[in-house]
Motif scaffolding. Sequence first.
Motif, PDB file in Angstrom:
ATOM      1  N   GLY A   1       2.621  42.312  61.154  1.00 14.52           N
ATOM      2  CA  GLY A   1       1.490  43.072  60.641  1.00 14.52           C
ATOM      3  C   GLY A   1       0.932  42.428  59.388  1.00 14.52           C
ATOM      4  N   LEU A   2       0.244  43.233  58.580  1.00 13.67           N
ATOM      5  CA  LEU A   2      -0.292  42.732  57.317  1.00 13.67           C
ATOM      6  C   LEU A   2       0.827  42.208  56.424  1.00 13.67           C
ATOM      7  CD1 LEU A   2      -2.944  45.412  56.276  1.00 13.67           C
ATOM      8  CD2 LEU A   2      -3.365  43.133  57.184  1.00 13.67           C
ATOM      9  N   ALA A   3       0.499  41.254  55.586  1.00 18.56           N
ATOM     10  CA  ALA A   3       1.492  40.662  54.687  1.00 18.56           C
ATOM     11  C   ALA A   3       0.891  40.480  53.299  1.00 18.56           C
ATOM     12  CB  ALA A   3       1.964  39.316  55.234  1.00 18.56           C
ATOM     13  N   LEU A   4       1.756  40.379  52.305  1.00 11.89           N
ATOM     14  CA  LEU A   4       1.321  39.996  50.970  1.00 11.89           C
ATOM     15  C   LEU A   4       1.225  38.474  50.907  1.00 11.89           C
ATOM     16  CD1 LEU A   4       3.553  42.359  48.797  1.00 11.89           C
ATOM     17  CD2 LEU A   4       1.243  42.761  49.653  1.00 11.89           C
ATOM     18  N   ILE A   5       0.762  37.948  49.788  1.00 17.03           N
ATOM     19  CA  ILE A   5       0.612  36.494  49.654  1.00 17.03           C
ATOM     20  C   ILE A   5       1.939  35.780  49.868  1.00 17.03           C
ATOM     21  CG2 ILE A   5       0.107  34.648  47.997  1.00 17.03           C
ATOM     22  CD1 ILE A   5      -2.084  36.430  46.858  1.00 17.03           C
ATOM     23  N   GLY A   6       3.002  36.322  49.271  1.00 19.90           N
ATOM     24  CA  GLY A   6       4.293  35.650  49.399  1.00 19.90           C
ATOM     25  C   GLY A   6       5.337  36.430  50.168  1.00 19.90           C
ATOM     26  N   GLU A   7       4.981  37.572  50.734  1.00 19.28           N
ATOM     27  CA  GLU A   7       5.950  38.435  51.416  1.00 19.28           C
ATOM     28  C   GLU A   7       5.357  38.942  52.720  1.00 19.28           C
ATOM     29  OE1 GLU A   7       8.743  39.809  52.797  1.00 19.28           O
ATOM     30  OE2 GLU A   7       9.413  39.748  50.709  1.00 19.28           O
ATOM     31  N   ALA A   8       6.083  38.736  53.813  1.00 14.67           N
ATOM     32  CA  ALA A   8       5.570  39.131  55.130  1.00 14.67           C
ATOM     33  C   ALA A   8       6.357  40.267  55.771  1.00 14.67           C
ATOM     34  CB  ALA A   8       5.580  37.918  56.066  1.00 14.67           C
ATOM     35  N   ALA A   9       7.504  40.655  55.207  1.00 16.36           N
ATOM     36  CA  ALA A   9       8.326  41.702  55.814  1.00 16.36           C
ATOM     37  C   ALA A   9       7.585  43.031  55.804  1.00 16.36           C
ATOM     38  CB  ALA A   9       9.653  41.817  55.066  1.00 16.36           C
ATOM     39  N   ALA A  10       7.529  43.693  56.954  1.00 13.74           N
ATOM     40  CA  ALA A  10       6.722  44.908  57.113  1.00 13.74           C
ATOM     41  C   ALA A  10       7.150  46.026  56.172  1.00 13.74           C
ATOM     42  CB  ALA A  10       6.795  45.387  58.560  1.00 13.74           C
ATOM     43  N   PHE A  11       8.462  46.213  55.986  1.00 16.69           N
ATOM     44  CA  PHE A  11       8.935  47.331  55.168  1.00 16.69           C
ATOM     45  C   PHE A  11       8.497  47.173  53.716  1.00 16.69           C
ATOM     46  CE2 PHE A  11      12.219  49.165  52.379  1.00 16.69           C
ATOM     47  CZ  PHE A  11      12.047  50.502  52.710  1.00 16.69           C
ATOM     48  N   GLN A  12       8.660  45.962  53.158  1.00 21.53           N
ATOM     49  CA  GLN A  12       8.279  45.739  51.767  1.00 21.53           C
ATOM     50  C   GLN A  12       6.776  45.912  51.572  1.00 21.53           C
ATOM     51  OE1 GLN A  12      10.625  44.171  53.340  1.00 21.53           O
ATOM     52  NE2 GLN A  12      12.137  43.227  52.000  1.00 21.53           N
ATOM     53  N   VAL A  13       5.987  45.322  52.473  1.00 21.59           N
ATOM     54  CA  VAL A  13       4.532  45.418  52.355  1.00 21.59           C
ATOM     55  C   VAL A  13       4.079  46.863  52.540  1.00 21.59           C
ATOM     56  CG1 VAL A  13       2.324  44.615  53.269  1.00 21.59           C
ATOM     57  CG2 VAL A  13       4.273  43.054  53.195  1.00 21.59           C
ATOM     58  N   GLY A  14       4.638  47.543  53.549  1.00 16.91           N
ATOM     59  CA  GLY A  14       4.272  48.934  53.797  1.00 16.91           C
ATOM     60  C   GLY A  14       4.656  49.848  52.648  1.00 16.91           C
ATOM     61  N   SER A  15       5.812  49.610  52.035  1.00 15.70           N
ATOM     62  CA  SER A  15       6.258  50.426  50.904  1.00 15.70           C
ATOM     63  C   SER A  15       5.309  50.287  49.732  1.00 15.70           C
ATOM     64  CB  SER A  15       7.673  50.025  50.481  1.00 15.70           C
ATOM     65  OG  SER A  15       8.585  50.216  51.532  1.00 15.70           O
ATOM     66  N   LEU A  16       4.893  49.069  49.453  1.00 10.57           N
ATOM     67  CA  LEU A  16       3.977  48.823  48.340  1.00 10.57           C
ATOM     68  C   LEU A  16       2.628  49.499  48.584  1.00 10.57           C
ATOM     69  CD1 LEU A  16       3.468  47.251  45.678  1.00 10.57           C
ATOM     70  CD2 LEU A  16       2.528  45.429  47.087  1.00 10.57           C
ATOM     71  N   LEU A  17       2.088  49.336  49.775  1.00 12.61           N
ATOM     72  CA  LEU A  17       0.792  49.940  50.098  1.00 12.61           C
ATOM     73  C   LEU A  17       0.883  51.465  50.113  1.00 12.61           C
ATOM     74  CD1 LEU A  17      -0.423  47.512  52.910  1.00 12.61           C
ATOM     75  CD2 LEU A  17      -1.262  47.656  50.563  1.00 12.61           C
ATOM     76  N   SER A  18       2.022  52.004  50.529  1.00 16.44           N
ATOM     77  CA  SER A  18       2.214  53.454  50.509  1.00 16.44           C
ATOM     78  C   SER A  18       2.182  53.989  49.087  1.00 16.44           C
ATOM     79  CB  SER A  18       3.549  53.830  51.164  1.00 16.44           C
ATOM     80  OG  SER A  18       3.607  53.391  52.499  1.00 16.44           O
TER      81      SER A  18
END
Length: 239
Positions: A158-175
């Motif tokens: 799914g969507l990713a950050l510039i340096g992080e692609a793991a869904a849980f980390q990215v989803g947690s931040l966006l949440s």
Amino acid sequence: MTNLLDKKNIHNFFLFIAIFSFFILPRFVANIRLEEIVTVIYAFFVLPYFILFCFDRKIMPCIIYFIFLIFSFFLSLYSDVLYYDIQFFNWIYFSKYFLFFSFICLGYFSGKFNSFNNTTIKITLYICLGLNFLWIFYQIISGNLGSLLGADKAFSYGLALIGEAAAFQVGSLLSLFFFISLSFFYEKESLSFKVLGFLLGLFLAYAVYLTQSRVSLLGVLLGFIIYIYMLELIYFISI
């Protein structure tokens, strides 16, 4: 006083590296991130003070987690002795427990030193957030999902950050920022700010959906239900 300022500056230095690494830098070998190394090093120095504080103030969640950490240590040690051939596997799991506790320490001292009101920390955070929002917007528009700097995209869907692609980390931040946008919508009296907060919330909710992180999706849904319930409760109390 000088000693306190020195401790505060040292803490802010570690926090600055952790923020920059999490938002921008890719993972190293074996999926290790720089902020994890920095946070663990930091915890070695402040952990005794934090543990004493938790037991002195009887902060039960931290006390229970600390006991769990000790139990995990001896369980890992016993497993290493009993099953020597899976030694490395067990110690990886124990190190993760310690890493989680280290981030709790970092968060506590960030609050104690009021670090997020530090000008350098705030500017760094805003710049990193802005760059990642631009990258997320680019992914949504182009359909090219994945991290910009991370070489290993196999674990991303799914969507990713510039340096992080793991869904849980990215989803947690966006949440997290979804709920910040809700509070922004609620607290601002200006109609234009309310509209801005509402539109930002919609965008972030859609972005969380695109991460395909089921935990984050459930968290946003439950949190939004609680948010609506609290608004209704406040409304009826005020009548």
